[in-house]
Each structure stands twice: as structure tokens, then as C-alpha cells.
Design an enzyme around this catalytic site. Structure first.
Site, PDB file in Angstrom:
ATOM      1  N   ASP A 148      -3.039   0.416  -0.499  1.00 31.16           N
ATOM      2  CA  ASP A 148      -3.940  -0.728  -0.354  1.00 31.16           C
ATOM      3  C   ASP A 148      -3.241  -2.014  -0.808  1.00 31.16           C
ATOM      4  OD1 ASP A 148      -4.018  -0.211  -3.042  1.00 31.16           O
ATOM      5  OD2 ASP A 148      -6.196  -0.028  -3.197  1.00 31.16           O
TER       6      ASP A 148
ATOM      7  N   GLU B 239       2.232   4.066 -12.831  1.00 30.22           N
ATOM      8  CA  GLU B 239       2.659   2.691 -12.518  1.00 30.22           C
ATOM      9  C   GLU B 239       2.774   1.861 -13.786  1.00 30.22           C
ATOM     10  OE1 GLU B 239       0.658   0.762  -9.268  1.00 30.22           O
ATOM     11  OE2 GLU B 239       1.654  -1.149  -9.665  1.00 30.22           O
TER      12      GLU B 239
HETATM   13  O1  KIV Z   1      -0.944   0.356  -2.862  1.00 30.88           O
HETATM   14  C1  KIV Z   1       0.210   0.673  -3.161  1.00 30.88           C
HETATM   15  O2  KIV Z   1       1.192   0.273  -2.539  1.00 30.88           O
HETATM   16  C2  KIV Z   1       0.374   1.568  -4.315  1.00 30.88           C
HETATM   17  C3  KIV Z   1       1.760   1.717  -4.862  1.00 30.88           C
HETATM   18  C4  KIV Z   1       2.016   0.550  -5.727  1.00 30.88           C
HETATM   19  C5  KIV Z   1       1.936   3.000  -5.610  1.00 30.88           C
HETATM   20  O3  KIV Z   1      -0.573   2.110  -4.808  1.00 30.88           O
END
Ligand code: KIV
Length: 260
Positions: free
Chosen positions: A42, A178
Site C-alpha cells: 500500500d 520494519e
Molecule cells: O507497502 C509497502 O511497500 C510495505 C513495505 C514497506 C514492506 O509494506
């Protein structure tokens, strides 16, 4: 690749590679370069739609991007993010997860821990494969000031560890970590049988994920320290992706200076 193969990577001490894709052209490049998994993140709320955060992304957006990415791939494991407000209760979560699976995802990713116990139990008991996400949770980020390393103090580190153990016990297949200190990510990765896939979480995670627009230098402005521009010194996007895969597999990415 099947979602069940994720654990085999960990058993064999092979690192898992993951990049985001939102469109068919990028998905094809990643798939043909041999990436293990592709996340329809997202993050598209920022990098595709130009928004401030991920919160404006809708289920319709996710279904659309998941269907075009999955249609372009033959090998990579396709993971789709459940957007903000799409898993507030077990019933909505199940309907929305089924829509992403029908659009071609093999797994859905959702952010958070114990607060989603009932949602996760419902998804897993309905044969939906779930990817967890702990540490910095972008759906809680409203302004750029909210992008902060998580789990630096003892209490928040303990919460991340206990949530990771809980998610594994609920049957989650893998976990994004993260923006947490690498020592904490190492502890979590050692405690779990399921693989951890880090972004800003150091090299001891069982795999690495980056936003493709970040690792190709498309995203403008000051980048967090865990972003490396893999297009530097390369002739093509395919070469950059192959370099990312090789650097992760060999344990050369991220370096210490790219970690917290
Ligand atoms: O939305 C995204 O790209 C993510 C990554 C940062 C893991 O959740």
C-alpha cells in the site's frame, strides 16, 4: 513459489528476496530477474498516487494493482497488502482478503499484533495465508515525522517480541520487520521458526524487502538510511534488480551503516 516454501528458505539458511510492484511492466522485470516474492504494497498510496501516507489506499486500488501484477508473473510469490481500514473486524477482513486472493494474491499482509488476534484467526481458519508486519507500521503514520525507528526502549522491544511470538502461534507464515534496531530483529528472527523479512531491520532477518521505486532512485527527497540505490553503476532496471537479489542472497545488503 508457494507460500509454504517460505519456511524452507529459513530452514536452508537461504535469504528471501522481496520487492514491491504495482504494475505489469515492473512485475515482469522482477519476476524474470528471479525475485522470490513480490509485494503489492500500500506504499502505492505514496509512490503511485502521490499521497502523504498509505491511508488513502482503497480496497478497489489494491484489487486493481494485485490483478495486474499477478497476471504478469509466473514464478514469484504474490503478496498483497490489506489497506487501512480493510481489517477492522473479522467479517470485513475475510471478505476483503478473499477479494485480494481472487485478484491473484497468494498471501495477504496486515500490520499489527495482538489487537488483530480474532481477524488473523478468522483468516487462517479460512485458509488465507497471512504475512504479518511489526515495528514501524506505515498505516499508523500520518505525517513524515511519524517515520521513527521502533523498539528502541525495553518496553516497546518486548511488545514487538511478544507480538511476533503471538503471530507465529496464530499461524502467520512470515513477518515483515520494519525500522527496528538490528539487535532486536536478530532476537525476533532467532526466536521464530517462520521467516522474518526486514526493511530497515538489519542483515540478520531471514530476507529483505524494499520499495522498488526507492531502490531504483525514483523516490525523491531524503531517503532513510536503509535505502540503497541499486541502479547506481547499472545499465538497466533488470541489472539493478539482479544486483539487489545477489546482494541480499550473499548477506551483503543491508550493511551495518544501512541498519539501526
Ligand atoms: O507497502 C509497502 O511497500 C510495505 C513495505 C514497506 C514492506 O509494506
Amino acid at each position: 513459489m508457494k507460500h509454504s516454501e517460505l519456511s524452507l528458505f529459513k530452514e536452508k539458511s537461504q535469504k528471501i528476496t522481496c520487492l514491491t510492484a504495482y504494475d505489469a511492466s515492473m512485475a515482469k522485470i522482477l519476476d524474470q530477474a528471479g525475485i522470490d516474492s513480490i509485494l503489492i504494497g500500500d506504499s502505492l498510496g505514496m509512490v503511485v498516487q502521490g499521497g502523504e501516507n498509505t491511508r488513502s489506499v482503497s480496497m478497489n486500488d489494491m484489487i486493481y494493482h494485485t490483478s495486474i501484477v499477478s497476471g504478469a508473473c509466473s514464478n514469484a510469490l504474490i503478496i498483497a497488502d490489506m489497506p487501512f481500514n480493510s481489517y477492522n473486524n473479522p467479517k470485513d477482513a475475510l471478505n476483503n482478503a478473499k477479494a485480494l486472493i481472487n485478484a491473484g494474491a497468494r498471501m495477504v499482509k496486515l500490520e499489527g499484533g495482538s489487537e488483530h488476534t480474532e481477524v488473523i484467526k478468522t483468516l487462517i481458519s479460512n485458509n488465507i495465508n497471512v504475512f504479518g508486519h511489526l515495528g514501524l507500521q506505515p498505516q499508523l503514520v500520518v505525517s513524515s515525522d511519524d517515520y521513527r525507528v521502533q523498539g528502541r526502549d525495553e518496553d516497546s522491544a518486548k511488545t514487538i517480541i511478544s507480538n511476533a511470538i503471538l503471530l507465529e502461534s496464530l499461524g502467520v507464515s512470515a513477518l515483515v520487520l520494519e525500522c527496528i534496531p538490528s539487535d532486536l530483529a536478530k532476537t525476533v528472527s532467532e526466536k521464530l521458526k517462520i521467516p522474518t523479512v526486514g526493511i530497515g531491520a538489519g542483515s540478520d532477518c531471514d530476507g529483505q524487502v524494499l520499495v522498488s521505486y526507492d531502490m531504483l532512485g525514483i523516490t525523491k527527497g531524503k531517503q532513510p538510511r536503509f535505502v540503497r540505490n541499486f541502479l547506481n553503476n547499472q545499465n538497466s532496471i533488470s541489472d539493478a534488480v539482479e544486483t539487489f537479489i545477489a546482494e541480499v542472497k550473499e548477506g551483503n545488503f543491508p550493511s551495518q551503516s544501512e541498519s539501526y
